[in-house]
Enzyme design. Sequence first.
Site, mmCIF file in Angstrom:
data_model
loop_
_atom_site.group_PDB
_atom_site.id
_atom_site.type_symbol
_atom_site.label_atom_id
_atom_site.label_comp_id
_atom_site.label_asym_id
_atom_site.label_seq_id
_atom_site.Cartn_x
_atom_site.Cartn_y
_atom_site.Cartn_z
ATOM 1 N N HIS A 1 6.095 6.787 5.355
ATOM 2 C CA HIS A 1 5.215 6.876 4.173
ATOM 3 C C HIS A 1 5.948 6.561 2.868
ATOM 4 C CE1 HIS A 1 1.341 8.323 2.608
ATOM 5 N NE2 HIS A 1 1.967 8.992 1.673
ATOM 6 N N SER B 1 -1.034 6.070 -1.069
ATOM 7 C CA SER B 1 -1.356 7.437 -0.661
ATOM 8 C C SER B 1 -2.454 8.012 -1.564
ATOM 9 C CB SER B 1 -0.076 8.277 -0.651
ATOM 10 O OG SER B 1 -0.297 9.451 0.060
ATOM 11 N N ASP C 1 4.301 7.082 9.953
ATOM 12 C CA ASP C 1 4.006 7.840 8.734
ATOM 13 C C ASP C 1 3.667 9.283 9.118
ATOM 14 O OD1 ASP C 1 2.508 8.999 6.604
ATOM 15 O OD2 ASP C 1 1.956 7.003 5.867
HETATM 16 N N1 LIG Z 1 8.197 15.592 0.432
HETATM 17 C C1 LIG Z 1 7.549 14.922 -0.643
HETATM 18 C C2 LIG Z 1 6.068 14.990 -0.429
HETATM 19 C C3 LIG Z 1 5.343 14.195 -1.402
HETATM 20 C C4 LIG Z 1 5.347 12.716 -1.093
HETATM 21 O O1 LIG Z 1 5.726 12.231 -0.045
HETATM 22 N N2 LIG Z 1 4.864 11.993 -2.082
HETATM 23 C C5 LIG Z 1 4.694 10.585 -1.894
HETATM 24 C C6 LIG Z 1 3.240 10.290 -2.047
HETATM 25 S S1 LIG Z 1 2.320 11.265 -0.861
HETATM 26 C C7 LIG Z 1 0.700 11.045 -1.266
HETATM 27 O O2 LIG Z 1 0.211 10.865 -2.305
HETATM 28 C C8 LIG Z 1 5.521 9.834 -2.920
HETATM 29 O O3 LIG Z 1 5.200 8.742 -3.284
HETATM 30 N N3 LIG Z 1 6.625 10.465 -3.354
HETATM 31 C C9 LIG Z 1 7.465 9.938 -4.378
HETATM 32 C C10 LIG Z 1 8.584 9.061 -3.897
HETATM 33 O O4 LIG Z 1 9.249 8.467 -4.780
HETATM 34 O O5 LIG Z 1 8.825 8.910 -2.699
HETATM 35 C C11 LIG Z 1 7.932 15.560 -1.952
HETATM 36 O O6 LIG Z 1 7.804 16.781 -2.082
HETATM 37 O O7 LIG Z 1 8.304 14.811 -2.883
#
Ligand SMILES: N[C@@H](CCC(=O)N[C@@H](CSC=O)C(=O)NCC(=O)O)C(=O)O
Length: 283
Positions: A261, A150, A227
């Site tokens: 995602h 991401s 995603d």
């Molecule tokens: N709902 C989430 C939104 C943030 C999120 O999905 N972060 C992803 C990366 S998105 C783009 O860079 C992530 O890797 N999160 C960490 C995980 O361990 O899943 C939120 O607020 O956390």
Amino acid sequence: MAELKEISSNKIFGGYQKVFSHQSKELSCSMNFAIFLPSDSADKKFPVLYYLSGLTCNELNMVQKSGFQQFAAKHNIIVVCPDTSPRNIENLDTSDFNYDFGYGAGFYVDSTVEKYKNFRMYSYISSELIEVVNNNFPTLVDKQSIFGHSMGGHGSLICALKNPGLYKSVSAFAPISNPVNCPWGNKNFTGYLGDNKDEWKAYDATELVGKYNGPPLEIFVDQGSEDQFLKENQLLPNNLIDAAKKAQVPIIYKLREGYDHSYFFIATFMGEHIEYHAKFLNN
Ligand SMILES: N[C@@H](CCC(=O)N[C@@H](CSC=O)C(=O)NCC(=O)O)C(=O)O
């Protein structure tokens, strides 16, 4: 050379998963990074694979959720997972910070805005961290690759495209492929780089791929079809694919039916990515 402080060390798959902190010159703060060492043998040297995490992450998301260590151990590769931004900057007004801007969201750029002068994640990743790792661990200094997820997928793509030859290979899970044209990119580039959109292009993979001039580089992108951020037009992989094809930079794009995602998606295809990088790092 700044001293490293060991925060934790755990044996896993015959290697060691460790976390260190050090004082970063680029970011002017203390930074943590995680490192997987495939062996504690003093007389062996290993290639290094850097992994850049996404929004809200620190050095531990990849370590705890992806299961990468079994594949890194199998292929004898050191894997380094840095934090995603500077942290705890003294006297910094953080009232604008949110999950998608500020701490945990350095966006892998060097800020040109005075207020965010500590936010120099691009130079930290592509220069300072490499020096720290090479000076302190048994690395093969000319054998390194980069991947990420991401925001970190964006980071890995721009680090590879802006530094021809520095990395042997690059891959990304669901990268923010054209930040100049998506809401996350607009927010972060305005915040860290100001209003001049021409300056943003220096940190946009879709813009950079057309200018790539260096040793042959193949781009490997993995994307889940379900995603939510793909559907919200935050990722825009087709813009990168079109630009890469136009520039005759080879790109492998795998659309994975039903995956989202999350780290469930990343964990599923982690073995394939490490095997991909091993081809370039272990030859
Ligand atoms: N709902 C989430 C939104 C943030 C999120 O999905 N972060 C992803 C990366 S998105 C783009 O860079 C992530 O890797 N999160 C960490 C995980 O361990 O899943 C939120 O607020 O956390």
